[in-house]
Design an enzyme around this catalytic site. Structure first.
Site, mmCIF file in Angstrom:
data_model
loop_
_atom_site.group_PDB
_atom_site.id
_atom_site.type_symbol
_atom_site.label_atom_id
_atom_site.label_comp_id
_atom_site.label_asym_id
_atom_site.label_seq_id
_atom_site.Cartn_x
_atom_site.Cartn_y
_atom_site.Cartn_z
ATOM 1 N N GLU A 169 0.796 -1.232 0.000
ATOM 2 C CA GLU A 169 0.000 0.000 0.000
ATOM 3 C C GLU A 169 0.828 1.282 0.000
ATOM 4 O OE1 GLU A 169 -2.847 -0.176 3.182
ATOM 5 O OE2 GLU A 169 -3.897 -1.876 2.302
ATOM 6 N N GLU A 173 -5.412 -8.769 0.953
ATOM 7 C CA GLU A 173 -6.046 -8.460 2.242
ATOM 8 C C GLU A 173 -7.524 -8.207 2.006
ATOM 9 O OE1 GLU A 173 -4.438 -5.193 4.571
ATOM 10 O OE2 GLU A 173 -2.381 -5.769 4.095
HETATM 11 C C1 GBH Z 1 -4.558 -2.212 5.533
HETATM 12 O O1 GBH Z 1 -4.618 -0.851 5.287
HETATM 13 C C2 GBH Z 1 -3.193 -2.495 6.033
HETATM 14 O O2 GBH Z 1 -2.384 -3.081 5.037
HETATM 15 C C3 GBH Z 1 -3.146 -3.294 7.299
HETATM 16 O O3 GBH Z 1 -1.878 -3.196 7.869
HETATM 17 C C4 GBH Z 1 -4.245 -2.818 8.224
HETATM 18 O O4 GBH Z 1 -4.158 -3.400 9.493
HETATM 19 C C5 GBH Z 1 -5.550 -3.154 7.577
HETATM 20 O O5 GBH Z 1 -5.640 -2.635 6.288
HETATM 21 C C6 GBH Z 1 -6.755 -2.671 8.375
HETATM 22 O O6 GBH Z 1 -6.741 -1.293 8.509
HETATM 23 O O7 GBH Z 1 -10.660 7.735 3.220
HETATM 24 O O8 GBH Z 1 -8.600 8.914 3.195
HETATM 25 O O9 GBH Z 1 -9.367 8.035 5.245
HETATM 26 C C7 GBH Z 1 -5.861 -0.229 5.285
HETATM 27 C C8 GBH Z 1 -6.098 0.609 4.064
HETATM 28 C C9 GBH Z 1 -6.612 2.712 3.219
HETATM 29 C C10 GBH Z 1 -8.058 1.764 4.806
HETATM 30 C C11 GBH Z 1 -7.126 4.061 3.541
HETATM 31 C C12 GBH Z 1 -8.585 3.120 5.162
HETATM 32 C C13 GBH Z 1 -8.928 5.334 4.471
HETATM 33 C C14 GBH Z 1 -8.550 6.369 3.470
HETATM 34 N N1 GBH Z 1 -6.702 1.859 4.377
HETATM 35 N N2 GBH Z 1 -8.476 4.002 4.039
HETATM 36 S S1 GBH Z 1 -9.340 7.882 3.788
#
Ligand code: GBH
Length: 456
Positions: free
Chosen positions: A163, A364
């Site tokens: 990511e 994931e």
């Molecule tokens: C993943 O990231 C991770 O890889 C992992 O480590 C983590 O524990 C898991 O998911 C659960 O969180 O609308 O601008 O606030 C999460 C990916 C991307 C989810 C951004 C939340 C919010 C963007 N994230 N998203 S925003």
């Protein structure tokens, strides 16, 4: 509902979220140690100091994976265990830990998938600018080589970055993640250097004989509010423009350079408005465009937007001027994230069309809920429903012709959920942090049955 015969079933974790043992065997500091120990950054002041103590309990954890019949396990390597200063001197005790883990997995018949970078940058590199500094990309490629040299004889599947959008835009854009910086120009520059690091490392892995090289992105279908529950809803011209721009910032920013060696116009325009494009040097895109076998997709929920005339850019989304980030009309998880299972099939079908020559894997997918332990059980029907709903969409995507190789649930264990600390539980296995006792939730037994049946 039966899945292809060679479909890969597994679970994923990340080093800082589960390992603990942050001062052991010569591990250096990472930006997440610094960040979590700075008051105000993580809920309840939680840190990864102990986490799930997986560093000491990995043999039991692998035995548990085996009982759950996992075919694959995706974990990340902590760069500061391998190179405490992020470059130069290699720490043999750090490498030895992953060596033991890989052997334990192979003995249990579980295929390891290594992620080289899941956000725990050595603090020593951050002190020199972190991902805003171009050199970090070259350091990352050297580190990738070190890890592959040690484990590549037994590990075939390699992901470079997890990511990069999150690393760049939550780390350097809105500051919700380590290193907690807030500057749109730095965030865009970091995104480019992460991509450069990916390209340099991917080529080194390929030249060293790696089996499959993968880039893992957090992706999502970008939808208008009406499209969440009605895929055929037609967006206005203004809303459609907002959707396209956010899709370019979230997904195409990373996959277009990696797969096609070019940036979307929207990303170049965002950089022009925020510090310029000088960091994108001639030849960089060709380096980023290294051979790629698989795109790893981390999907949790759709991204919902509409036109928002006159709005400034969201700090996590440089280039999003005039966009309103909206709520989805859908039930939510304990994270407040909307549950939209068919967002996953819509996403997979779109990506398989846009990046035809590259295979896909769901690296994931999962959800946090407020689990309760009752009489030695966790009846997490909500998580079972979430996983079941999403797996049906995975199956639908395969039926539609998507080249989808596997599915990894996030996560094996409850763990350190970054800025949310330990209060958010994503595991299919419950962790009692006072005793470190592992307790498979109902979802774990359900998932085991899915794996055994290779279907739903
Ligand atoms: C993943 O990231 C991770 O890889 C992992 O480590 C983590 O524990 C898991 O998911 C659960 O969180 O609308 O601008 O606030 C999460 C990916 C991307 C989810 C951004 C939340 C919010 C963007 N994230 N998203 S925003």
């Amino acid at each position: 509902m039966i899945f292809p015969e060679d479909f890969v079933w597994g679970a994923a974790t990340a080093s800082y979220q589960i390992e603990g043992a942050v001062k052991e065997d010569g591990r250096g500091q990472s930006i997440w140690d610094t960040f979590s120990h700075t008051p105000g950054n993580v809920a309840d002041g939680d840190t990864g100091d102990v986490a799930c103590d997986h560093y000491h309990r990995f043999r039991d954890d692998v035995a548990l994976m085996r009982e759950l019949r996992l075919g694959a396990y995706r974990f990340s390597v902590a760069w500061p265990r391998i190179q405490p200063d992020g470059h130069g001197a290699i720490n043999p005790r750090g490498l030895a830990f992953y060596d033991r883990l890989v052997d334990e997995l192979l003995a249990a018949g579980i295929t390891p998938y290594i992620t080289l970078y899941h956000w725990d940058l050595p603090q020593a590199l951050e002190d020199r600018g972190g991902w805003t500094d171009r050199d970090t990309a070259y350091r990352f490629a050297d580190y990738a080589q070190v890890v592959h040299d040690r484990l590549g004889d037994r590990v075939r599947n390699w992901a470079t970055l997890n990511e990069p959008w999150v690393s760049a835009f939550l780390g350097y854009g809105n500051g919700v993640h380590a290193p907690g910086r807030r500057d749109p120009a730095e965030a865009l520059r970091s995104a480019h250097h992460l991509l450069l690091g990916h390209g340099l490392a991917a080529r080194r892995l390929r030249d060293s004989g790696a089996g499959a090289v993968m880039l893992v992105v957090n992706s999502a279908p970008v939808l208008t509010p009406a499209q969440v529950n009605d895929p055929s809803a037609v967006a206005s011209e203004e809303d459609a423009a907002a959707v396209d721009r956010v899709h370019a910032l979230l997904t195409r920013q990373f996959l277009d350079p990696a797969v096609y060696g070019r940036y979307p116009d929207e990303v170049v325009a965002a950089a022009e408005r925020n510090g310029g494009t000088a960091h994108i040097r001639d030849g960089d895109l060709a380096l980023i465009n290294a051979p790629l076998d698989l795109i790893g997709i981390n999907y949790y929920n759709p991204c919902v937007v509409e036109a928002g005339p006159g709005l400034p850019a969201d700090p996590a989304w440089p280039g999003s001027e005039g966009v309103r980030f909206a709520e989805a009309d859908a039930p939510t998880t304990a994270m407040g994230w909307p549950i939209v299972p068919d967002g996953l099939s819509r996403l997979l079908i779109r990506l398989s069309q846009d990046y035809k020559q590259v295979g896909l894997m769901v690296t994931e997918n999962g959800a946090a809920f407020d689990d309760v332990v009752e009489n030695g059980r966790v009846h997490d029907d909500d998580r079972v429903a979430y996983l079941d709903g999403h797996l049906r969409e995975v199956h639908r995507a395969i039926e539609a012709g998507v080249d989808l190789r596997g599915y990894l649930v996030w996560s094996l264990l409850d763990n350190f959920e970054w800025a949310e600390g330990y209060r958010r539980r994503f595991g299919i296995v419950h962790v009692d942090y006072a005793t470190q006792e592992r307790l498979p939730k109902d979802s774990a037994f359900w998932y085991r049955d899915v794996i055994v049946r290779n279907g739903l």
